[in-house]
Design a protein around this motif. Structure first.
Motif: not given
Length: 58
Positions: A11-33
């Motif tokens: 899903r991540a490779r099908t479309a471009y992900e803006k740097p701000s969206e990537k940063r938010n997603r990675e931060e949310a994943e870190a919180i979840r972990r």
């Protein structure tokens, strides 16, 4: 396949992900972990009840 993260990666490779969206997603994943590790630690120490085991038919 889902546990390995294959679907998420496809899903991540099908479309471009803006740097701000990537940063938010990675931060949310870190919180979840972090929350998951804290929950498991509390279960090991006996502060939280362990999850119920599901009996799977054979």
């Amino acid at each position: 396949m889902q546990r390995e993260g294959l679907f998420r990666e496809m899903r991540a490779r099908t479309a471009y992900e803006k740097p701000s969206e990537k940063r938010n997603r990675e931060e949310a994943e870190a919180i979840r972990r972090h929350r998951k590790l804290a929950r498991k630690k509390m279960q090991r120490e006996g502060l939280l009840p362990s999850p119920k085991k599901v009996a799977r038919p054979r």
